[in-house]
Design a protein around this motif. Structure first.
Motif, PDB file in Angstrom:
ATOM      1  N   TYR A 335       1.637 -30.534 -11.201  1.00  0.00           N
ATOM      2  CA  TYR A 335       0.447 -29.844 -11.676  1.00  0.00           C
ATOM      3  C   TYR A 335       0.337 -28.428 -11.123  1.00  0.00           C
ATOM      4  O   TYR A 335      -0.377 -27.602 -11.695  1.00  0.00           O
ATOM      5  N   TRP A 374      -4.620 -30.755  -7.609  1.00  0.00           N
ATOM      6  CA  TRP A 374      -5.003 -29.970  -8.781  1.00  0.00           C
ATOM      7  C   TRP A 374      -4.526 -28.523  -8.714  1.00  0.00           C
ATOM      8  O   TRP A 374      -4.220 -27.932  -9.756  1.00  0.00           O
ATOM      9  N   SER A 375      -4.502 -27.930  -7.537  1.00  0.00           N
ATOM     10  CA  SER A 375      -4.163 -26.501  -7.469  1.00  0.00           C
ATOM     11  C   SER A 375      -3.579 -26.154  -6.104  1.00  0.00           C
ATOM     12  O   SER A 375      -3.823 -26.852  -5.105  1.00  0.00           O
ATOM     13  N   TRP A 409     -11.166 -28.445  -7.785  1.00  0.00           N
ATOM     14  CA  TRP A 409     -10.293 -27.931  -8.844  1.00  0.00           C
ATOM     15  C   TRP A 409      -9.508 -26.702  -8.391  1.00  0.00           C
ATOM     16  O   TRP A 409      -8.311 -26.589  -8.656  1.00  0.00           O
ATOM     17  N   ARG A 453     -13.878 -26.229 -13.199  1.00  0.00           N
ATOM     18  CA  ARG A 453     -12.410 -26.212 -13.112  1.00  0.00           C
ATOM     19  C   ARG A 453     -11.871 -24.780 -13.184  1.00  0.00           C
ATOM     20  O   ARG A 453     -10.957 -24.411 -12.467  1.00  0.00           O
ATOM     21  N   ASN A 496      -9.424 -27.999 -23.940  1.00  0.00           N
ATOM     22  CA  ASN A 496      -8.374 -27.374 -23.117  1.00  0.00           C
ATOM     23  C   ASN A 496      -8.488 -25.852 -23.063  1.00  0.00           C
ATOM     24  O   ASN A 496      -7.496 -25.163 -22.828  1.00  0.00           O
ATOM     25  N   LYS A 543      -4.847 -22.843 -21.234  1.00  0.00           N
ATOM     26  CA  LYS A 543      -4.552 -22.542 -19.834  1.00  0.00           C
ATOM     27  C   LYS A 543      -3.772 -21.228 -19.762  1.00  0.00           C
ATOM     28  O   LYS A 543      -2.750 -21.051 -20.424  1.00  0.00           O
ATOM     29  N   TYR A 591      -2.807 -28.553 -18.002  1.00  0.00           N
ATOM     30  CA  TYR A 591      -2.569 -28.419 -16.557  1.00  0.00           C
ATOM     31  C   TYR A 591      -1.189 -27.787 -16.310  1.00  0.00           C
ATOM     32  O   TYR A 591      -0.500 -28.129 -15.354  1.00  0.00           O
ATOM     33  N   SER A 593       1.726 -25.116 -15.288  1.00  0.00           N
ATOM     34  CA  SER A 593       1.882 -24.258 -14.106  1.00  0.00           C
ATOM     35  C   SER A 593       3.125 -23.408 -14.270  1.00  0.00           C
ATOM     36  O   SER A 593       4.085 -23.803 -14.929  1.00  0.00           O
TER      37      SER A 593
END
Length: 939
Positions: A335, A374-375, A409, A453, A496, A543, A591, A593
């Protein structure tokens, strides 16, 4: 094959697993026997100039065009051991047979035997394991003989060997081979000459021979590399020797870039550089479907093909993509990722992992971070982890929890607030504070209870995106304790969706495009340039990511990964796209990356299982060559046979009942991640291009007669092929629409029209006559009806007149009767009451004269004739002897008057009337029983 005890390979297998599992591998495409519909073992690989792949399989010759596999059974149902493409011919060798295949005019390979001409020279149970091209000669090698076949004059030279011959090799301008127990030989002028007889070249099977300048390099099955040095043989000591010393090789190949590919018997594929340094080990644990590599081949696009003991694989060795497959589920779905202090950190659904860059070691788990990450954020050289259980600070290979508020988040910085950080959680926004070099949770910002988020900060304004509620704009106190005002923009919201700060602007992305916040109108306005990153139909995720190294803005759609760079000649941003579809990159939608790696323009992208890397500058698309593979008569009731195939290079001519076709096409490109898409049209009926599709065939059914041209083109990524392939054909009209029948139809039509015209003419004339007759009949009937009506009216009129006349006659008769009665009474009165008879005598005379005159009769007669004109004529005709008084009496009787009523008319007594009636009967000759009145009434 040589059987080696399994316990010897255990340490090596563990080493290969520990090294191989941590590698980032080039894309690997595997084909199982079920995929190519043949048997498992594949002994040799070759490629044509059209880039078609040919493989010698246990069951026959396999052909692969990038879209479909075709199997051509072995000519004698034996195992095909070797294959070599030379020009348009595909040479193969099997048990007691060698020859070549060529395509006929419909694209089907047809076999021609070369060994049939020298059947008497073949040894018993020979199998042909090697094929080489050498000028006009094709060399076929079995384990005890070498046959050199001259293509120009069909001459065959043979070299016998009393010992086992494993393989043959083409080295520069000569052919070398090994005789087990004797050494290495070369062929000169059709004779074998011993070149090297040193150990281990006599007893250790040679896998391949390479050139190194003027020297030779020998690869052996069990002892690795040896090389010549001024005619002397010596061991080539390279780093891979340690690995090779304990395993057996079966195949070997030197790649065009100088690297070596080594196929092992039970440990997969080993790739080294030209100096023998190990680059990669690819085996069943990290990508291959089988560890026994029977054959190796490098194609025209630098892909390495592996014929395996079970299946077929190819490796895109030159691909800009590298994959960390995580087949064992070590790290899980990625993620977030980040590089810090020479370590690569991965935040996954299983926790936080790291590995030291530029090492072979695998990822290690950081204790205490179990669960969903998550991050990952590097803020002021401090690594923060947003985790399902809270917020963590990472130092090296350890993590410390600094907030236990569930569901962090993201952690972000605050402008001009070095000791404060903002974090978004499941239930709102929180402030982290640095106290004495230690970060801790300070407070929650009161007045906002929604999931945060995505958020971005501009001074004391915070924008929070919620995909189901819209974009919140918060104004907070200077100390970030609570919200002073809150507005929400619900005009833009979508699944999203995402927001990000990019070059000082606030961007929002969802299905309708990328929007930029306009501070003057306090609303989001669509950015026409950035919206070119994806199309609405390709939208999967809003995203957006900005990498800290190059400042690229990254987006992700269903068809590609897009990124924005600064324009080289202007300030207008440049849109770049990597055509990697969502189903291929296996991303976690919403999600995604992206992390810049230390190598220039290398990026790491998270996936559902592991990750992959891309060298965006090395990304290139090969020339696209699309070809029509086959044209076949189709139809629901047609059986697929070679007879139904059509030459795709000529112009097709089909009967009217052959109006259903199936056309296949292909692009011989073998990139795993860049799949060709096709678009076609059929001029003559479908002038518009079809939608892009990966399907490499199309069927047309029940086409009408006419001329057609089928055209197909392809694209890979966003690049469309410059050229297209086409096939023209005609479908004849059915027999009943041929020129002869059309002429007959015209003649028949003319004759028919004449006959029809005549028939219609006769019909209409007949009908006209009938109509005239019917009209005449109707007119006559109408006339008769009218006449009948007229007669009826006349009769009615006559009846009325008769009634009127009768009434007149009756009135006249009654008047005469009354007058006569009156005169008679007057006469009687005068005669009885006056004594002086003489004095009344003139009066009586006048009365008598009046009673006797005929004026009344004449009046009556006229009225009677008007009422019953024919009676008197009939009476006179029947009884011409009647006197006028008789006729007069008959008229009175006709009126059915009694004798008493008639008497005054004659001025006589009723008795006299009876006498008259008697006499009248006599004149009429009536019988005694005949009634006079009835007779007169019937007359």
């Amino acid at each position: 094959m040589v059987v080696i005890p399994r316990n010897i390979f255990l340490p090596i297998a563990l080493f290969l697993w520990s090294v191989g599992i941590s590698q980032e591998l080039p894309p690997i495409q595997n084909f199982s026997p079920a995929d190519y519909s043949s048997e498992s073992q594949n002994w040799a690989v070759s490629q044509s100039s059209q880039k078609l792949i040919y493989i010698a399989n246990n069951k026959g010759l396999l052909e692969f065009d990038g879209a479909r596999w075709t199997l051509y059974p072995s000519p004698n149902a034996s195992i095909l051991r070797s294959v070599k493409v030379v020009g348009s011919r595909i040479y193969t060798g099997c048990y007691m047979e060698f020859g070549f295949w060529e395509k006929d005019n419909v694209g089907i390979l047809q076999y021609t035997s070369l060994s049939a001409k020298i059947k008497d020279q073949l040894s018993r149970d020979e199998e042909f394991w090697g094929i080489l091209e050498f000028g006009d000669w094709i060399v076929f090698q079995s384990h005890n003989k070498i046959y050199s076949y001259n293509l120009s004059d069909d001459r065959v030279n043979t070299i016998d060997s009393e010992t086992f011959v494993p393989k043959i090799f083409k080295v520069d301008r000569t052919i070398h081979f090994q005789k087990m127990g004797k050494g290495v030989f070369r062929i000169e002028n059709g004779r074998d000459i011993l070149v090297y007889d040193q150990e281990p070249l006599k007893t250790n099977e040679i896998i391949n021979i390479f050139t190194s300048g003027r020297e030779l390099l020998f690869l052996t099955r069990d002892d690795g590399f040896f090389r010549t040095n001024n005619g002397k043989l010596e061991k080539w000591n390279v780093p891979v020797d340690k690995l090779l010393s304990g395993i057996s090789l079966y195949s070997g190949l030197q790649l065009n870039n100088g690297n070596f590919a080594l196929g092992t018997i039970s440990h997969g594929l080993i790739i080294t550089d030209e100096y023998g340094n190990i680059i990669q080990q690819i085996n069943q644990l990290n990508g291959l479907q089988n560890n026994t590599v029977l054959s190796l081949y490098e194609d025209l696009d630098r892909n390495i093909w592996l014929g395996l003991d079970v299946g077929i694989s190819y490796i895109n060795i030159g691909s800009p993509f590298r994959v960390y497959p995580d087949g064992k589920g070590l790290v899980g779905g990625v993620y977030a990722s980040i590089i810090k202090d020479g370590r690569l950190y991965l935040g996954t659904n299983q926790g936080l992992f790291y590995k030291v860059l530029d090492t072979k070691e695998d990822f290690r788990f950081i204790e205490g971070t179990e669960g969903q990450v998550w991050s990952l954020s590097n803020i002021d050289d401090t690594l923060f982890v947003g985790h399902h259980t809270g917020t963590y600070q990472v130092i090296g290979n350890s993590a410390r929890q600094i907030s236990n508020v569930q569901g962090t988040w993201k952690v972000g910085s605050l402008e001009n607030k070095q000791n404060l950080l903002l974090q978004g959680n499941y239930d709102g926004l929180y402030i982290l504070e640095k106290v004495a070099d230690t970060w801790r949770l300070r407070n929650k910002i009161d007045g906002f209870e929604h999931s945060a988020r995505y958020f971005e900060v501009f001074d004391n304004q915070i924008f929070v995106n919620h995909e189901y509620k819209g974009v919140f704009k918060l104004e907070v106190k200077e100390d970030f304790s609570n919200v002073t005002s809150l507005n929400v923009d619900t005009d833009i919201l979508g699944s999203n969706s995402g927001i990000i700060k990019y070059k000082g602007d606030l961007l929002y992305a969802y299905q309708k495009g990328v929007f930029k916040y306009d501070w003057n109108s306090n609303s989001f306005v669509r950015d026409s340039i950035l919206s070119g990153l994806y199309k609405a139909k390709d939208y999967t995720s809003g995203k957006m990511l900005v990498d800290r190294k190059n400042g690229y803005l990254w987006t992700f759609s269903n068809t590609n990964i897009g990124y924005v760079t600064e324009g080289r000649l202007a300030s207008t941003p440049t849109i770049n796209q990597i055509p990697l579809t969502e189903n291929i990159r296996n991303g976690i939608i919403g999600y995604e990356s992206a992390t810049a790696l230390p190598e220039n323009d290398h990026y790491l992208f998270g996936a559902r299982s592991g990750y992959f890397t891309i060298d965006v500058q090395d990304f290139r698309e090969n020339e696209i060559e699309v070809s029509i593979g086959s044209v076949q008569k189709a139809g629901k009731n047609r059986i697929e046979t070679e007879k139904s195939l059509i030459d795709p290079t000529g112009e097709g001519k089909f009967n009217s009942e052959e109006n259903s076709l199936e056309i296949t096409y292909y692009v011989p490109d073998y990139s795993k991640y860049l799949k060709p898409q096709y678009q076609y049209r059929l001029e003559g009926i479908y002038p518009n291009w079809s939608d892009w599709s990966e399907t490499a065939s199309v069927s047309f059914e029940n086409l009408p007669s006419g001329s057609y041209t089928f055209q197909v083109r392809a694209k890979m990524g966003e690049r469309i092929s410059d050229k297209m392939d086409s096939y023209s054909f005609k479908i004849a009209r059915p027999w009943y629409l041929s020129n002869l029948f059309l002429a007959l139809y015209i003649i028949g039509g003319i004759l028919g029209s004449i006959l029809i015209h005549s028939s219609y003419r006769r019909y209409y004339h007949s009908r006209q006559r009938k109509l005239i007759a019917e009209n005449q009949r109707e007119m006559e009937l109408t006339k008769a009806q009218n006449e009948k009506e007229i007669i009826k009216l006349k009769n009615k009129q006559l009846q009325e007149e008769f009634k009127s006349k009768s009434n007149e006659l009756a009135a006249s008769t009654m008047s005469i009767i009354k007058k006569n009665e009156l005169l008679t009474k007057v006469k009687e009165q005068l005669a009885s009451s006056i004594e002086d008879k003489e004095s009344v005598k003139p009066i009586i005379h006048v009365i008598d004269k009046n009673l006797n005159q005929n004026d009344d009769w004449e009046l009556f007669k006229e009225a009677f004739n008007n009422a019953d004109r024919k009676f008197l004529k009939k009476l006179k005709k029947a009884h011409p002897n009647l006197s006028p008084n008789d006729i007069r009496l008959c008229a009175y009787l006709r009126l059915n008057l009694s004798s008493k009523e008639i008497a005054p008319m004659f001025n006589i007594s009723p008795r006299s009337v009876e006498i008259k009636r008697y006499r009248l009967r006599k004149k009429m000759n009536l019988e005694h029983d005949d009634n006079l009145v009835d007779y007169i009434l019937k007359l």
